[in-house]
Design a protein around this motif. Structure first.
Motif, PDB file in Angstrom:
ATOM      1  N   THR A   1      74.305  50.435  10.433  1.00  0.00           N
ATOM      2  CA  THR A   1      73.362  50.107  11.192  1.00  0.00           C
ATOM      3  C   THR A   1      71.674  50.393  10.820  1.00  0.00           C
ATOM      4  O   THR A   1      71.584  51.398   9.983  1.00  0.00           O
ATOM      5  CB  THR A   1      73.467  50.288  12.713  1.00  0.00           C
ATOM      6  OG1 THR A   1      73.288  51.895  12.767  1.00  0.00           O
ATOM      7  CG2 THR A   1      74.711  49.837  13.256  1.00  0.00           C
ATOM      8  N   SER A   2      70.672  49.672  11.091  1.00  0.00           N
ATOM      9  CA  SER A   2      69.408  50.074  10.683  1.00  0.00           C
ATOM     10  C   SER A   2      68.504  49.875  12.184  1.00  0.00           C
ATOM     11  O   SER A   2      68.909  48.832  12.859  1.00  0.00           O
ATOM     12  CB  SER A   2      68.845  49.464   9.496  1.00  0.00           C
ATOM     13  OG  SER A   2      69.158  48.014   9.575  1.00  0.00           O
ATOM     14  N   ASP A   3      67.327  50.431  12.100  1.00  0.00           N
ATOM     15  CA  ASP A   3      66.423  50.320  13.357  1.00  0.00           C
ATOM     16  C   ASP A   3      65.764  49.015  13.296  1.00  0.00           C
ATOM     17  O   ASP A   3      65.555  48.276  12.506  1.00  0.00           O
ATOM     18  CB  ASP A   3      65.698  51.497  13.299  1.00  0.00           C
ATOM     19  CG  ASP A   3      66.140  52.777  13.635  1.00  0.00           C
ATOM     20  OD1 ASP A   3      67.462  52.715  14.138  1.00  0.00           O
ATOM     21  OD2 ASP A   3      65.661  53.897  13.333  1.00  0.00           O
ATOM     22  N   PHE A   4      65.401  48.496  14.456  1.00  0.00           N
ATOM     23  CA  PHE A   4      64.434  47.351  14.781  1.00  0.00           C
ATOM     24  C   PHE A   4      63.185  48.080  15.153  1.00  0.00           C
ATOM     25  O   PHE A   4      63.139  48.977  15.944  1.00  0.00           O
ATOM     26  CB  PHE A   4      64.855  46.474  15.681  1.00  0.00           C
ATOM     27  CG  PHE A   4      66.016  45.552  15.479  1.00  0.00           C
ATOM     28  CD1 PHE A   4      65.920  44.175  15.290  1.00  0.00           C
ATOM     29  CD2 PHE A   4      67.417  46.133  15.017  1.00  0.00           C
ATOM     30  CE1 PHE A   4      66.829  43.255  14.788  1.00  0.00           C
ATOM     31  CE2 PHE A   4      68.409  45.116  14.715  1.00  0.00           C
ATOM     32  CZ  PHE A   4      68.088  43.766  14.393  1.00  0.00           C
TER      33      PHE A   4
ATOM     34  N   THR B   1      59.903  51.670  17.321  1.00  0.00           N
ATOM     35  CA  THR B   1      61.291  51.656  16.866  1.00  0.00           C
ATOM     36  C   THR B   1      62.403  51.883  17.764  1.00  0.00           C
ATOM     37  O   THR B   1      62.157  52.784  18.509  1.00  0.00           O
ATOM     38  CB  THR B   1      61.256  52.565  15.527  1.00  0.00           C
ATOM     39  OG1 THR B   1      60.176  52.379  14.501  1.00  0.00           O
ATOM     40  CG2 THR B   1      62.530  52.532  14.705  1.00  0.00           C
ATOM     41  N   VAL B   2      63.341  51.199  17.739  1.00  0.00           N
ATOM     42  CA  VAL B   2      64.596  51.445  18.528  1.00  0.00           C
ATOM     43  C   VAL B   2      65.852  51.001  17.756  1.00  0.00           C
ATOM     44  O   VAL B   2      65.711  50.348  16.808  1.00  0.00           O
ATOM     45  CB  VAL B   2      64.490  50.352  19.699  1.00  0.00           C
ATOM     46  CG1 VAL B   2      64.586  48.904  19.318  1.00  0.00           C
ATOM     47  CG2 VAL B   2      65.792  50.871  20.843  1.00  0.00           C
ATOM     48  N   SER B   3      66.994  52.038  18.103  1.00  0.00           N
ATOM     49  CA  SER B   3      68.132  51.978  17.359  1.00  0.00           C
ATOM     50  C   SER B   3      68.963  50.672  17.943  1.00  0.00           C
ATOM     51  O   SER B   3      68.915  50.758  19.316  1.00  0.00           O
ATOM     52  CB  SER B   3      68.992  53.132  17.390  1.00  0.00           C
ATOM     53  OG  SER B   3      70.404  53.037  16.966  1.00  0.00           O
ATOM     54  N   PRO B   4      69.611  49.940  17.150  1.00  0.00           N
ATOM     55  CA  PRO B   4      70.587  48.856  17.912  1.00  0.00           C
ATOM     56  C   PRO B   4      71.655  49.223  18.580  1.00  0.00           C
ATOM     57  O   PRO B   4      72.162  48.385  19.229  1.00  0.00           O
ATOM     58  CB  PRO B   4      70.651  47.994  16.795  1.00  0.00           C
ATOM     59  CG  PRO B   4      70.744  48.899  15.464  1.00  0.00           C
ATOM     60  CD  PRO B   4      69.657  49.894  15.862  1.00  0.00           C
ATOM     61  N   THR B   5      72.266  50.501  18.340  1.00  0.00           N
ATOM     62  CA  THR B   5      73.324  50.869  18.831  1.00  0.00           C
ATOM     63  C   THR B   5      73.237  52.035  20.103  1.00  0.00           C
ATOM     64  O   THR B   5      73.916  52.057  20.930  1.00  0.00           O
ATOM     65  CB  THR B   5      74.103  51.741  17.862  1.00  0.00           C
ATOM     66  OG1 THR B   5      73.295  52.821  17.290  1.00  0.00           O
ATOM     67  CG2 THR B   5      74.564  50.601  16.638  1.00  0.00           C
TER      68      THR B   5
ATOM     69  N   THR C   1      61.878  43.044  14.572  1.00  0.00           N
ATOM     70  CA  THR C   1      61.989  42.909  13.113  1.00  0.00           C
ATOM     71  C   THR C   1      62.876  43.847  12.456  1.00  0.00           C
ATOM     72  O   THR C   1      63.106  44.845  13.196  1.00  0.00           O
ATOM     73  CB  THR C   1      60.564  42.809  12.329  1.00  0.00           C
ATOM     74  OG1 THR C   1      59.869  44.289  12.684  1.00  0.00           O
ATOM     75  CG2 THR C   1      59.679  41.753  12.921  1.00  0.00           C
ATOM     76  N   ASN C   2      63.679  43.528  11.576  1.00  0.00           N
ATOM     77  CA  ASN C   2      64.530  44.596  11.011  1.00  0.00           C
ATOM     78  C   ASN C   2      64.738  44.230   9.381  1.00  0.00           C
ATOM     79  O   ASN C   2      64.663  43.312   9.030  1.00  0.00           O
ATOM     80  CB  ASN C   2      65.945  44.098  11.636  1.00  0.00           C
ATOM     81  CG  ASN C   2      67.072  45.106  10.713  1.00  0.00           C
ATOM     82  OD1 ASN C   2      67.670  44.296   9.744  1.00  0.00           O
ATOM     83  ND2 ASN C   2      67.309  46.236  11.140  1.00  0.00           N
TER      84      ASN C   2
END
Length: 207
Positions: free
Chosen positions: A159-162, A179-183, A201-202
């Protein structure tokens, strides 16, 4: 009707097709150079892949250079190993080859797409995914207080941040992205507005 020919005025080699009653050149500078260097020497025929037609030109026992009349793209078909290219064309086995698209600059590069080992990059640079919503107003002109925002989607092994931003003035300006983590993450303290559009955006080599 397709053929490999030579321009009578310039002597330049290329690939042509009959369009009505006129000869039309379809090869680009990269393909012309491959013909001149003896890489492309024959026409193998046509085949159907992904619902569209492709014309195959011989470039070795396990490789064909292909032209798609519907899209105008030139691409490599490589079987790998000892599997003969003509057998692959006959079977149209999509698991036995990888696709490589040509660009048409003077110093061409080959970009390879392997369905068995996908990447989400262009020449080693990750694609940027952008998601932007329509304006949201919940059907009223009343002031709304936006409590929180989070990314919800299929979980991935990597996973990577948005980065999330928003616009309260019909996309004219946007807030500073956060910035926020998708999980695990969500954003709070998002202010108030009558309506709002969100943008996420990612940028990562991941699905």
């Amino acid at each position: 009707v397709y053929w490999i020919g030579v321009n009578a005025d310039t002597g330049a080699k290329g690939i042509y097709r009959l369009n009505g009653m006129q000869a039309e050149k379809v090869s680009n500078a990269t393909i012309d150079k491959m013909i001149s260097n003896g890489v492309i020497r024959s026409i193998l025929g046509s085949f159907n892949l992904l619902g569209i037609t492709h014309i195959a030109f011989g470039a070795g026992g396990t490789t064909a250079v292909n032209f798609c009349p519907d899209t105008g793209f030139w691409w490599y078909l490589t079987t790998g190993g000892s599997l003969n290219i003509t057998a692959v064309l006959a079977a149209a086995d999509t698991n036995s080859y990888s696709l490589s698209y040509f660009n048409t600059v003077s110093n061409p590069q080959v970009y390879r797409f392997n369905p068995n080992s996908p990447v989400w990059q262009d020449n080693s640079s990750a694609y940027t995914q952008t998601i932007q919503t329509d304006n949201m107003d919940a059907g009223t002109r009343h002031l709304k207080f936006w409590k929180s925002a989070a990314i919800i989607g299929d979980e991935q092994t990597s996973t990577s941040d948005f980065d999330i931003s928003y616009s309260d003035d019909d996309y004219a300006t946007s807030s500073v992205a956060r910035t926020v983590s998708p999980t695990t993450g969500k954003l709070t303290r998002l202010g108030a507005s009558r309506r709002r559009s969100w943008k996420a955006t990612n940028n990562a080599n991941a699905p």
